[in-house]
Design a protein around this motif. Structure first.
Motif, mmCIF file in Angstrom:
data_model
loop_
_atom_site.group_PDB
_atom_site.id
_atom_site.type_symbol
_atom_site.label_atom_id
_atom_site.label_comp_id
_atom_site.label_asym_id
_atom_site.label_seq_id
_atom_site.Cartn_x
_atom_site.Cartn_y
_atom_site.Cartn_z
ATOM 1 N N ALA A 78 39.202 49.952 39.721
ATOM 2 C CA ALA A 78 38.431 49.732 41.173
ATOM 3 C C ALA A 78 39.192 49.558 42.181
ATOM 4 N N ALA A 140 39.892 44.090 43.693
ATOM 5 C CA ALA A 140 38.617 44.433 43.069
ATOM 6 C C ALA A 140 38.459 43.288 41.804
ATOM 7 N N PRO B 11 32.406 43.840 46.073
ATOM 8 C CA PRO B 11 33.791 44.654 46.058
ATOM 9 C C PRO B 11 34.048 45.050 44.468
ATOM 10 N N GLY B 12 34.425 46.316 44.308
ATOM 11 C CA GLY B 12 35.022 46.781 43.060
ATOM 12 C C GLY B 12 33.814 46.520 41.802
ATOM 13 N N GLU B 13 32.701 46.545 42.203
ATOM 14 C CA GLU B 13 31.611 46.697 41.172
ATOM 15 C C GLU B 13 30.813 48.035 41.562
ATOM 16 N N PRO B 14 31.097 49.063 41.059
ATOM 17 C CA PRO B 14 30.148 50.166 40.994
ATOM 18 C C PRO B 14 29.080 50.058 40.657
ATOM 19 N N MET B 32 27.425 35.065 43.401
ATOM 20 C CA MET B 32 28.438 36.045 42.563
ATOM 21 C C MET B 32 28.369 35.356 40.947
ATOM 22 N N THR B 33 28.406 36.252 40.069
ATOM 23 C CA THR B 33 28.573 35.632 38.806
ATOM 24 C C THR B 33 29.937 35.739 38.381
ATOM 25 N N LEU B 34 30.532 34.732 37.726
ATOM 26 C CA LEU B 34 32.038 34.694 37.306
ATOM 27 C C LEU B 34 31.988 33.931 36.077
ATOM 28 N N ASN B 35 32.960 34.775 35.476
ATOM 29 C CA ASN B 35 32.982 34.401 33.911
ATOM 30 C C ASN B 35 34.290 33.558 33.894
ATOM 31 N N ILE B 36 34.262 32.151 33.322
ATOM 32 C CA ILE B 36 35.374 31.213 33.424
ATOM 33 C C ILE B 36 35.581 31.560 31.953
ATOM 34 N N HIS B 40 40.718 31.969 29.685
ATOM 35 C CA HIS B 40 41.037 31.362 31.060
ATOM 36 C C HIS B 40 42.213 30.017 30.860
ATOM 37 N N PRO B 41 42.961 29.983 31.798
ATOM 38 C CA PRO B 41 43.968 28.994 31.581
ATOM 39 C C PRO B 41 43.324 27.427 31.271
ATOM 40 N N LEU B 53 28.006 31.863 41.688
ATOM 41 C CA LEU B 53 28.674 31.175 42.862
ATOM 42 C C LEU B 53 27.976 31.356 44.086
ATOM 43 N N GLU B 56 32.229 28.973 47.070
ATOM 44 C CA GLU B 56 32.791 28.254 45.791
ATOM 45 C C GLU B 56 31.814 27.471 45.339
ATOM 46 N N LEU B 371 32.079 22.317 43.565
ATOM 47 C CA LEU B 371 32.842 23.352 43.741
ATOM 48 C C LEU B 371 33.889 23.836 42.639
ATOM 49 N N VAL B 372 34.323 24.955 42.735
ATOM 50 C CA VAL B 372 34.938 25.308 41.863
ATOM 51 C C VAL B 372 36.353 24.434 41.234
#
Lengths: 328, 391
Positions: A78, A140, B11-14, B32-36, B40-41, B53, B56, B371-372
Motif C-alpha cells: 500500500a 501506509a 492513507p494506505g487503506e484502500p 483512526m482505529t489502531l491495534n496495539i 507490540h513491544p 484515536l 493522539e 494520549l498514546v
C-alpha cells in the motif's frame, strides 16, 4: 590553505575535499555508533559487542552495515513507492551538507567557508524533517504516520530555540561564517558568556536528532519505530546513518559555536583538528549518556518546555548579548 | 457555517473511504482505529488493545484477550493434585511459587493436613523471594516502556542473583514445582540462609539505583504523576487487587486480612498510595519489594528446624468431597483457587481467580481521554502477565 601548496587545480582541491567529507560522513557515524554500543553497555552492567573483529567487537557496525545490505528491500504494497524510496535520501543528504561547512581545523580544514555558514546550517538541518514526514506518510502504516506527525510537531518546538541560540552566538562573534565564529573565540570560548545559549542549543539539538529524552518520533515502546517502522535493509541503514551522522554534525556545530572549535587550552602542541574531534567526541558521549539515563518526555511536555522556558530564555539571552555587545 | 459532506480516505487503506459531515472551514477528519498488539513491544506478550484515536487522544479502548488461552481450568480436571502443582505455576510465569502455594494450601485445608512448621516458614521465604523477583521485572520493564533503557538491565542483574539462590533450593528457574501437598519437596540446601541474608543486603543497597533513575527522576515523575488515576471505589468495583488497589489508598492485602502460612507472625506494612495514578502504582510496587525483604529477614531469624513433610502421607492424594476457596496474595494481586472436589484424585472443578484478569479489565476505564504515550504509561503500570489474564 594546506591543499593549495600541493595542488594547482581548484577542481582537484574541491574533489579531494568532497571525498574527504564523504569518508568522514561514512566513518564518523560508525565510530559514534560503536561508542554508543560500548558506552551504553558499560553503563548498563553489560559488555556490548565483543566478537566482531576480535578486539572488543570493534567491527560490529561494519558487520551491521554488511548485514543491512544483504537484507531484503521490502516496500509495503500500500506504500507510495516513489516517496517511500526517496525519503531516506531526503534524510541523509542534509546531514552530509552540514558536514561541508564545519571547520575542523585552522588553515583550510573545512569543505567550504561560507559567509552565511551558520544560517546555512540552520536552514539545511530542517530539511531532514521533510524526509521523515515523507517516510511516515508513504509507509501506509498508522504507527509511521503518528511518528512522522510527532516529528513535524517537534520541529515547531525545537527550531526556534535553536535559531535564537545561534543568533546570539552570531551577534557575539559578529560573523555568520563558522570559520569567523571560531576565530572570534581566540581569547575565550563562547560557552562562557553564552552558557544559557549552549544549554538551549544542546537541548534543541537533541530534539532535532530525536535522541532521548526527546525521542518521541521513534518511541519504540509506543509507536514501534515511528517513521522507520516499515523500512528494511539499506534504506533502514540510511536512516540510522543519518541519525548518527546527525549526532556528529550537530556536535560539530556546537563545538564550533560554543567550545572554541579548533582552539585548545594549556597544551599548545596538539593540532587543531584533534581538538575539534575531541570536543565533538565529548559532546557525542554526553548525548549517549543522556540516553542511558533519562526516560522519554511527552510531545506536549516538549512543546510546553520549549515555549514556556526555552524561548523566553533564548530571547533574554539575545537581549543580554546585545547589551553586552554595545556596552563593551 | 453550513455543514458539507465530503469523502475522505485514510492513507494506505484502500476501501476506507467514508463520507463525513464537516462544518465549512473545518478539516474532514475521522477517528483512526489502531491495534496495539497482539504484537507490540509494550503489551508484555499478546495482549491486544483496540483503540480509536483522535490525533493522539484516545477515545475508546477495548482490550481483546484470549490469545494465550491454554485451558488450565479444564486441564486441571484431568490431573491429580500433584500434577496440578506443576500446572498452576505456568499461568502467571513470574510468580510460579506463589501460584503453587495457593493450590497446595487449598488441598491441604480440604484434607485437613497438618503442614510442618519449618515447611510453612520456608514457603514464606521462597514466596517473598518470588515476589521480589516478580516486582523487579515490572520495575525494569516499566522504565523501558517510558524510554529509560538502563533500569531493566539493573533489574535483571538482581534477578539473576535471586534466581540463582532459588535454583539452588528448588532446581528450577521459572517453574519451581517445589511445593507438595503437605509440605515441600526438599529441605533448603546447606548455606541457603546465609546466601539469602547476603542477597537481601545486596538487593537493598541496589534499590537506591532504581530510586535515582526512576522514582527520583524529574521526567519520570512528569510522565507518571496524575496519569491514569483510579479512584479506590472504582478499583474495588472492577475487582482490582494487589499493588494497583493499594495505590488507590486501599490497604487490602490477603497476607494481612486473611493470613495464611505464618504471615500473622511477621511484621510488615502494606504500603498505600494516595491518588492511584501510575506513579503511585509504581511506588507501591517498590515499597512492596522492600517489605518483602523485611519479611525475608524475619524468616531468616525465626525459621525453626524440623521436617518439611508430614511423617505419614497417603500414596494417592484424594481431597474429600466439598469445596474451598483459598486466596493468596500473589505479587500481582489476589490469586484465588476455588476447588470443588467429589472425593476423587482430581478436582471436579478448579476455578482460578487471577489478579491480572481483573487488572486488565480496568483498561477501558483508564484509557479513554488520554494520549498514546500515557497509554503506555498506564498499560505498563497496571501490572499484568498475559498468561495470567488468559489462563
Amino acid at each position: 590553505m594546506i591543499l593549495d601548496r600541493y595542488f594547482e587545480n581548484a577542481w582537484a582541491i574541491l574533489g579531494l575535499k568532497l571525498g574527504a567529507i564523504l569518508v568522514l560522513f561514512l566513518v564518523a557515524p560508525i565510530v559514534v555508533g560503536y561508542a554508543e554500543h560500548k558506552v551504553l553497555a558499560h553503563m548498563q552492567a553489560r559488555l556490548g559487542p565483543m566478537e566482531a573483529g576480535r578486539f572488543h567487537g570493534w567491527a560490529q557496525l561494519v558487520a551491521d552495515g554488511v548485514k543491512f545490505i544483504q537484507k531484503e528491500d521490502i516496500v509495503p504494497r500500500a506504500a507510495d513507492r516513489f516517496v517511500f524510496t526517496i525519503a531516506p535520501v531526503l534524510v541523509v543528504v542534509p546531514v552530509i551538507m552540514i558536514f561541508l561547512v564545519i571547520p575542523f581545523g585552522p588553515g583550510g580544514w573545512w569543505g567550504e567557508n561560507m559567509d552565511l555558514g551558520l544560517f546555512y546550517v540552520m536552514a539545511i538541518s530542517t530539511v531532514g524533517v521533510i524526509g521523515v514526514l515523507a517516510a511516515g506518510w508513504a509507509s501506509a502504516n498508522k504507527f509511521s504516520l503518528i511518528g512522522a506527525l510527532r516529528a513535524a510537531a517537534q520541529l515547531i518546538a525545537y527550531e526556534l530555540p535553536l535559531v535564537l541560540a545561534a543568533a546570539a552566538v552570531a551577534m557575539q562573534a559578529g560573523s555568520l561564517s563558522l570559520v569567523g565564529i571560531v576565530e572570534a573565540q581566540d581569547h575565550y570560548w563562547f560557552v562562557l558568556p553564552q552558557i544559557a545559549g549552549f544549554a538551549l542549543f544542546v537541548l534543541a539539538s537533541l530534539a532535532e536528532l530525536s535522541r532521548p529524552p526527546f525521542d518521541m518520533p521513534v518511541a519504540d515502546s509506543e509507536i514501534i519505530f515511528g517513521h522507520m517502522t516499515e523500512y528494511t535493509g539499506i534504506k533502514m541503514a540510511m536512516f540510522l546513518l543519518a541519525e548518527y551522522a546527525g549526532v556528529v554534525a550537530l556536535s560539530g556545530v556546537a563545538t564550533v559555536m560554543y567550545l572554541g572549535g579548533w582552539h585548545g587550552f594549556l597544551v599548545g602542541w596538539i593540532p587543531g583538528p584533534v581538538w575539534t574531534f575531541a570536543k565533538i567526541g565529548a559532546l557525542a558521549f554526553f548525548i549517549i549518556w543522556l540516553r542511558a539515563t533519562y526516560p522519554r518526555m511527552r510531545e506536549d511536555q516538549l512543546q510546553k518546555m520549549a515555549w514556556k522556558y526555552m524561548i523566553p530564555v533564548a530571547l533574554a539571552n539575545i537581549l543580554l548579548t546585545g547589551v553586552f555587545k554595545v556596552v563593551f | 457555517m453550513t455543514p458539507e459532506s465530503r469523502t475522505i480516505t485514510l492513507p494506505g487503506e484502500p476501501g476506507s473511504a467514508v463520507a463525513v459531515t464537516v462544518a465549512e472551514g473545518d478539516l474532514a477528519t475521522r477517528e483512526m482505529t489502531l491495534n496495539i498488539g497482539p504484537q507490540h513491544p509494550s503489551t508484555h506478550g499478546v495482549l491486544r488493545v483496540v483503540i480509536t484515536l483522535d490525533g493522539e487522544r484516545i477515545h475508546t479502548a477495548e482490550p481483546v484477550i484470549g490469545y494465550m488461552h491454554r485451558g488450565f481450568e479444564k486441564l486441571a480436571e484431568a490431573r491429580d493434585y500433584r500434577q496440578i502443582i506443576a500446572l498452576v505455576n505456568r499461568h502467571d510465569w513470574l510468580s510460579a511459587f506463589c501460584n503453587e502455594l495457593g493450590v497446595a494450601i487449598a488441598v491441604e485445608r480440604l484434607m485437613g493436613l497438618e503442614v510442618p512448621e519449618r515447611a510453612q516458614w520456608i514457603r514464606m521465604l521462597l514466596a517473598e523471594w518470588n515476589r521480589v523477583l516478580n516486582h523487579l521485572v515490572f520495575i525494569g520493564s516499566y522504565g523501558l516502556e517510558l524510554g529509560a533503557i538502563t533500569p531493566v538491565f539493573y533489574a535483571f542483574r538482581e534477578r539473576e542473583d535471586i534466581q540463582e539462590i532459588l535454583e539452588a533450593a528448588t532446581g528450577g528457574r521459572l517453574h519451581f514445582t517445589f511445593n507438595r501437598i503437605g509440605g515441600l519437596k526438599d529441605d533448603l540446601p546447606k548455606g541457603f540462609l546465609r546466601r539469602s541474608a547476603e542477597l537481601v543486603r545486596k538487593v537493598r543497597n541496589r534499590l537506591a539505583d532504581y530510586e535515582g533513575l526512576l522514582l527520583g527522576n524529574q521526567i519520570f515523575r512528569k510522565r507518571t504523576v496524575g496519569v491514569g488515576a483510579l479512584p479506590g471505589n472504582v478499583a474495588k468495583d472492577f475487582g482490582v487487587s494487589g499493588p494497583i488497589l493499594q495505590a488507590c489508598g486501599v490497604a487490602e492485602d490477603s497476607r494481612k486480612t486473611e493470613p495464611y502460612l505464618r504471615y500473622d507472625q511477621v511484621e510488615f506494612d502494606v504500603p498505600v498510595g494516595k491518588n492511584g495514578d501510575s506513579f503511585d502504582r509504581f511506588w507501591v510496587l517498590f515499597r512492596r519489594m522492600e517489605e518483602s525483604l523485611r519479611i525475608i529477614e524475619q524468616v531468616h531469624d525465626r525459621i525453626p528446624s524440623g521436617p518439611v513433610m508430614p511423617p505419614k502421607m497417603p500414596k494417592t492424594i484424594k481431597a474429600p468431597e466439598g469445596w474451598i476457596y483459598q486466596r493468596t496474595e500473589n505479587p500481582l494481586g489476589e490469586c484465588g483457587y476455588y476447588l470443588v472436589s467429589r472425593g476423587d484424585k482430581t478436582p471436579w472443578r478448579l476455578k482460578m481467580r487471577t489478579a491480572s484478569f481483573s487488572n486488565v479489565s480496568m483498561i477501558p476505564y483508564l484509557l479513554p481521554g488520554i494520549l498514546v504515550p500515557d497509554m503506555i504509561a498506564v498499560l505498563g503500570s497496571v501490572f499484568f502477565v498475559v498468561g495470567d489474564v488468559d489462563r
